[in-house]
Design a protein around this motif. Structure first.
Motif, mmCIF file in Angstrom:
data_model
loop_
_atom_site.group_PDB
_atom_site.id
_atom_site.type_symbol
_atom_site.label_atom_id
_atom_site.label_comp_id
_atom_site.label_asym_id
_atom_site.label_seq_id
_atom_site.Cartn_x
_atom_site.Cartn_y
_atom_site.Cartn_z
ATOM 1 N N GLY A 13 12.404 6.355 -8.044
ATOM 2 C CA GLY A 13 11.920 5.397 -7.045
ATOM 3 C C GLY A 13 12.230 3.960 -7.415
ATOM 4 N N LEU A 14 11.991 3.630 -8.667
ATOM 5 C CA LEU A 14 12.238 2.257 -9.118
ATOM 6 C C LEU A 14 13.733 1.935 -9.091
ATOM 7 C CD1 LEU A 14 9.751 2.033 -12.138
ATOM 8 C CD2 LEU A 14 9.527 0.861 -9.938
ATOM 9 N N ASP A 17 15.185 1.409 -5.581
ATOM 10 C CA ASP A 17 14.867 0.056 -5.128
ATOM 11 C C ASP A 17 15.867 -0.944 -5.677
ATOM 12 O OD1 ASP A 17 13.227 -1.881 -3.841
ATOM 13 O OD2 ASP A 17 12.465 -2.456 -5.820
ATOM 14 N N ASP A 32 2.682 -4.718 -12.464
ATOM 15 C CA ASP A 32 2.900 -3.985 -11.229
ATOM 16 C C ASP A 32 2.467 -2.516 -11.262
ATOM 17 O OD1 ASP A 32 3.806 -4.594 -8.693
ATOM 18 O OD2 ASP A 32 5.679 -3.499 -9.006
ATOM 19 N N ILE A 33 3.426 -1.627 -11.404
ATOM 20 C CA ILE A 33 3.133 -0.197 -11.365
ATOM 21 C C ILE A 33 2.256 0.218 -12.552
ATOM 22 C CG2 ILE A 33 5.103 0.679 -12.705
ATOM 23 C CD1 ILE A 33 5.388 2.836 -10.518
ATOM 24 N N THR A 148 3.204 -5.836 5.195
ATOM 25 C CA THR A 148 4.028 -4.826 5.855
ATOM 26 C C THR A 148 5.315 -4.559 5.083
ATOM 27 O OG1 THR A 148 4.705 -6.628 7.313
ATOM 28 C CG2 THR A 148 3.209 -4.994 8.223
ATOM 29 N N GLN A 149 5.757 -5.559 4.337
ATOM 30 C CA GLN A 149 7.007 -5.419 3.596
ATOM 31 C C GLN A 149 6.902 -4.374 2.481
ATOM 32 O OE1 GLN A 149 8.728 -9.289 2.406
ATOM 33 N NE2 GLN A 149 10.327 -8.582 3.807
ATOM 34 N N SER A 150 5.853 -4.453 1.715
ATOM 35 C CA SER A 150 5.612 -3.427 0.688
ATOM 36 C C SER A 150 4.350 -2.680 1.059
ATOM 37 C CB SER A 150 5.450 -4.081 -0.684
ATOM 38 O OG SER A 150 6.663 -4.606 -1.129
ATOM 39 N N TYR A 151 4.459 -1.973 2.166
ATOM 40 C CA TYR A 151 3.287 -1.342 2.764
ATOM 41 C C TYR A 151 2.575 -0.401 1.787
ATOM 42 C CZ TYR A 151 0.372 0.887 6.278
ATOM 43 O OH TYR A 151 -0.699 1.352 6.994
ATOM 44 N N GLY A 152 3.366 0.441 1.121
ATOM 45 C CA GLY A 152 2.791 1.405 0.194
ATOM 46 C C GLY A 152 2.033 0.739 -0.940
ATOM 47 N N HIS A 153 2.661 -0.263 -1.501
ATOM 48 C CA HIS A 153 2.036 -0.987 -2.608
ATOM 49 C C HIS A 153 0.741 -1.658 -2.136
ATOM 50 C CE1 HIS A 153 2.660 -4.010 -6.155
ATOM 51 N NE2 HIS A 153 1.577 -3.283 -6.289
ATOM 52 N N GLN A 155 -1.200 -0.747 0.451
ATOM 53 C CA GLN A 155 -2.224 0.263 0.712
ATOM 54 C C GLN A 155 -2.806 0.824 -0.584
ATOM 55 O OE1 GLN A 155 -3.927 1.027 3.139
ATOM 56 N NE2 GLN A 155 -2.801 0.051 4.811
ATOM 57 N N LEU A 156 -1.955 0.892 -1.587
ATOM 58 C CA LEU A 156 -2.384 1.394 -2.876
ATOM 59 C C LEU A 156 -3.415 0.464 -3.514
ATOM 60 C CD1 LEU A 156 -0.552 3.512 -5.039
ATOM 61 C CD2 LEU A 156 -1.099 1.415 -6.223
ATOM 62 N N ARG A 158 -5.277 -1.624 -1.881
ATOM 63 C CA ARG A 158 -6.474 -1.527 -1.048
ATOM 64 C C ARG A 158 -7.288 -0.299 -1.435
ATOM 65 N NH1 ARG A 158 -6.519 -0.343 4.102
ATOM 66 N NH2 ARG A 158 -8.760 -0.616 3.977
ATOM 67 N N HIS A 159 -6.586 0.797 -1.634
ATOM 68 C CA HIS A 159 -7.267 2.028 -2.018
ATOM 69 C C HIS A 159 -8.006 1.866 -3.344
ATOM 70 C CE1 HIS A 159 -8.112 6.210 -2.803
ATOM 71 N NE2 HIS A 159 -7.572 6.059 -3.993
#
Lengths: 174, 174
Positions: A13-14, A17, A32-33, A148-153, A155-156, A158-159
DNA sequence: TAATATTATGTAATTAATTACATGTTTTAA
DNA sequence: TTAAAACATGTAATTAATTACATAATATTA
């Protein structure tokens, strides 16, 4: 297998990108991750080799200064397929290896004094984490555009915040 | 070390509650504590041996039928001390090796169709888990008396339920 | 009573992950 | 300009955990 080796997919994944060196990948676990996964360079370098042998990665060489040659890894078509196959397969539920919960399980008889110390201490840790996460959210996603650009990040994060908030509330109740 | 070997403390905790055989311990990971931790007999038997050598456990022999002799393990004073020392030390925060969250991190551009499939699927899994946990709570803790008797276990179930409820709500939002 | 499931206890092979060991280059700052 | 920090890439030793291999006794049920 001993573990699931999900590190393989993180690396894919990294690198999808952006092509990077083993050192770069190692660094990204410091920030980050690193917030929700960890890996050492001593695990990453051998894995990069194995993944290249397996045809998931390739590398080119980047000259730096006079002598140093960096290996910049990128993902092959096979690697991309493997990554998207993984994305689409169902994710098993993790049964939360939370050490505090484990201890709590063994507190049979309320043992009031010990329990209070344990809960107070854990509450402080989670509150600190929550503050840190909130700061990160404000720092990395100040505008809706970045969200919206890094939506997954996004949401993560936020979670993670919701989870910590919940944990803190639950600890407060005990 | 590769992992934290928290299994050691689980075994101590279970054996303090009641002396048991390796087989009994293995079974308890199929139910009850298996809800949030796992271990195989091939990990348990050698560990029991090592723990006995280390002076944390002892065993006596129980004759069953004509030939079979079971090893019933119990915790020594040293083992009890070790267990309570562990209970009292701070618990590190676990950074949730949740495979779904990991995938979500890599969904850069919302990739609307894939994201929807992923979320829907995950939602179903968590909803099923939540239903199961609620059923367990109703089954194991029908009265407040039972809640106070195994307070830790009760709070753990409650926490798991809150967590799943939260996860479901968060997934619903996406 | 004979077949099957469950109880009971191990070892071996493999993979994953951590910690420690090891070495050299390039950049930055005093 | 020189010392320190950061960059860069590996290997070795150890421990943890999973899967598979292996064996035998006891209890259950057809």
């Amino acid at each position: 297998m001993a573990q699931k080796n999900r590190l393989k997919y993180i690396i894919l994944g990294l690198l999808i990108d952006r092509p990077q060196t083993g050192y770069d990948l190692t660094k990204s676990f410091d920030s980050d991750i690193g917030e929700f996964w960890s890996a050492n360079h001593s695990q990453i370098y051998p894995l990069l080799n194995r993944m290249e042998t397996a045809g998931l990665l390739q590398h080119d060489q980047v000259q730096v200064g006079e002598k140093l040659v960096k290996k910049r890894y990128s993902v092959t078509d096979t690697g991309q397929q493997e990554f998207f196959r993984w994305l689409q397969e169902p994710s098993p539920l993790d049964n939360a290896h939370d050490e505090f919960l484990l201890k709590l399980y063994f507190v049979k008889d309320q043992h009031a004094d010990l329990l209070r110390v344990m809960v107070t201490e854990q509450l402080a840790l989670h509150q600190a984490k929550l503050d840190n996460l909130n700061a990160q959210l404000a720092d990395k996603f100040p505008t809706t555009q970045q969200q919206t650009q890094s939506y997954g990040h996004y949401q993560l994060l936020r979670h993670a915040i919701l989870r910590e908030r919940d944990y803190v509330a639950w600890l407060g109740e005990i």
